[in-house]
Design an enzyme around this catalytic site. Structure first.
Site, short mmCIF file in Angstrom:
data_model
loop_
_atom_site.label_atom_id
_atom_site.label_comp_id
_atom_site.label_asym_id
_atom_site.label_seq_id
_atom_site.Cartn_x
_atom_site.Cartn_y
_atom_site.Cartn_z
N ASP A 12 0.86 -1.19 0.00
CA ASP A 12 0.00 0.00 0.00
C ASP A 12 0.90 1.23 0.00
O ASP A 12 1.57 1.53 0.99
CB ASP A 12 -0.90 -0.03 1.24
CG ASP A 12 -1.92 1.11 1.27
OD1 ASP A 12 -1.89 1.95 0.35
OD2 ASP A 12 -2.74 1.14 2.21
N ASP A 107 -2.61 2.53 -6.26
CA ASP A 107 -1.46 2.46 -5.34
C ASP A 107 -1.50 1.26 -4.41
O ASP A 107 -0.86 1.27 -3.35
CB ASP A 107 -1.37 3.76 -4.53
CG ASP A 107 -2.61 3.99 -3.66
OD1 ASP A 107 -3.64 3.32 -3.88
OD2 ASP A 107 -2.54 4.86 -2.76
N GLU A 108 -2.20 0.20 -4.78
CA GLU A 108 -2.27 -0.99 -3.94
C GLU A 108 -2.12 -2.25 -4.80
O GLU A 108 -2.79 -2.40 -5.81
CB GLU A 108 -3.60 -1.06 -3.18
CG GLU A 108 -3.79 0.08 -2.19
CD GLU A 108 -5.11 -0.03 -1.45
OE1 GLU A 108 -5.44 -1.13 -0.96
OE2 GLU A 108 -5.82 0.99 -1.36
#
Length: 414
Positions: A12, A107-108
């Site tokens: 993350d 973004d993960e």
């Protein structure tokens, strides 16, 4: 002694938009940074660096409020195309260490571990190798928190425990005591409405949530998703349900210059053209159009219309014009359009009541639209336009990063 096993590494990225700007501009590193939607006086922050967050600045903070808390704060207008580029850089960096199994947002990412890599100590080493690879191949300013767990839910939750740049794990031997200090709404997948539903079912805290039977959870959730959620929270590796989208669309908050009925029409029209271009790129056809406008005085106004399965921007614009003429608007503040009932070219059937001549004309127009798409990709956005344009065009119209959606690179040139 039994070895502790995990199935997932969950990566993350921390304060992603702001971190990318700090990577691009080293002078911003270590300083409070606010990301705004557009470079306009007193715009609202949509993201903030950790340096800004520590001072109380976050999503929803206005520029003047942020300056009061951090006089030296620097603002940057969001650059969605740059953030998508870094998304791919980060994914490649993770892939260098372990194959990315799931992309959950811009973004993960997650990796599904196998064999001896499932052993906790080995997984922790892989996680730190992934972090080092991101620093080396994507950027030193791109910090990430990493979680490990036997289920995807526990791995994601573990990644939330130590931010920024932390590493933690959740396994049945430390559950639920390790997260007993959290509130129900801190668990991924439990929003405000579900938290209220759990409270009504006498589930007041993490211990009670963890102890729920899967059967009771199904009843509280009103679906099998409750059972799946509790099993994952208890550490079972519940297979992810693959879903397909049946609609696509875009929305936009109107700029002050566009907050008139005609300004709203032109913005909605532009959003529809962007959506139609995406439709063609995905080789799909839509069978209904939904238009919605939020007004300051009269609330939300919306309309839906059935369509002959189409990719044709001209046909869609004609239907849009008919629908828009039936909407009564006062002080519009946002608009959205959605194309639904999607089917690919192999699974849709034409309308029996549409003549062969009409279908032939539509097919020719769809080919013309595809040519327009190609020219805009080759020569740049808006090389060819479908008539009218809004008086003010917001950057990245129809190509913004949204929850769970990562725009294709081509969308920034449509």
């Amino acid at each position: 002694m039994n070895k502790i096993l995990v199935n997932y590494i969950y990566v993350d990225m921390n304060s992603y938009f702001a971190s990318v700007e700090q990577q691009e501009d080293p002078s911003l590193r270590g300083k409070p940074v606010g990301i705004i939607t557009i470079a306009r006086k007193n715009a609202i922050c949509i993201a903030a660096s950790y340096e800004a967050k520590r001072l109380g600045i976050g999503m929803g903070s206005r520029m003047d409020e942020a300056r009061q808390m951090a006089p030296d704060i620097q603002f940057r207008a969001a650059r969605h195309d740059v953030y998508v580029d870094y998304h791919h850089k980060i994914k490649r960096a993770v892939d260098r260490i372990y194959p990315v199994d799931g992309t959950h947002s811009v973004d993960e990412f997650s990796c599904k571990l196998t064999g001896m890599d499932r052993e906790l100590e080995r997984a922790k080493k892989l996680a730190e190798d992934i972090r080092a690879s991101i620093y080396s191949h994507a950027g030193v300013a791109l910090r990430c928190s990493i979680g490990l767990g036997p289920s995807l839910l526990l791995a994601k939750l573990a990644g939330e425990l130590k931010k920024p740049a932390g590493l933690d794990w959740l396994t049945p031997d430390v559950m639920p005591q390790k997260i007993s200090n959290l509130a129900l709404k801190d668990i991924p997948g439990i929003g405000k409405s579900m938290a209220r539903r759990l409270q009504a079912a006498k589930i007041q805290n993490i211990e009670q949530l963890y102890a729920m039977s899967p059967k009771y959870a199904r009843k509280v959730w009103h679906s099998v998703n409750g059972e799946r959620f509790i099993l994952a929270l208890q550490g079972q590796d519940v297979p992810q349900v693959q879903t397909s989208s049946h609609s696509l669309g875009h929305g936009q908050i109107l700029s002050p210059k566009n907050r008139t009925p005609d300004g709203a029409r032109l913005v909605a029209r532009r959003l529809l053209i962007k959506a139609a271009t995406r439709l063609r790129r995905s080789k799909q056809f839509a069978s209904y159009l939904y238009v919605s406008v939020k007004c300051a005085q009269t609330g939300r106004r919306s309309m839906q219309s059935r369509l002959v399965h189409t990719q044709d921007s001209f046909y869609l614009l004609k239907q849009f014009g008919i629908m828009w003429g039936k909407l009564s608007l006062k002080k519009p503040i946002s608009v959205s359009v959605m194309l639904g009932g999607l089917a690919d070219s192999q699974h849709y059937t034409g309308d029996l009541f549409v003549t062969r001549t009409a279908l032939g004309a539509q097919t020719k127009r769809e080919k013309l639209c595809a040519i327009v798409d190609g020219l805009n990709q080759l020569h740049g956005q808006d090389t060819i336009i479908y008539g009218e344009r809004p008086c003010e065009i917001a950057p990245y119209t129809g190509a913004k990063i949204a929850f769970g959606r990562i725009p294709a690179k081509e969308e920034f040139r449509d």
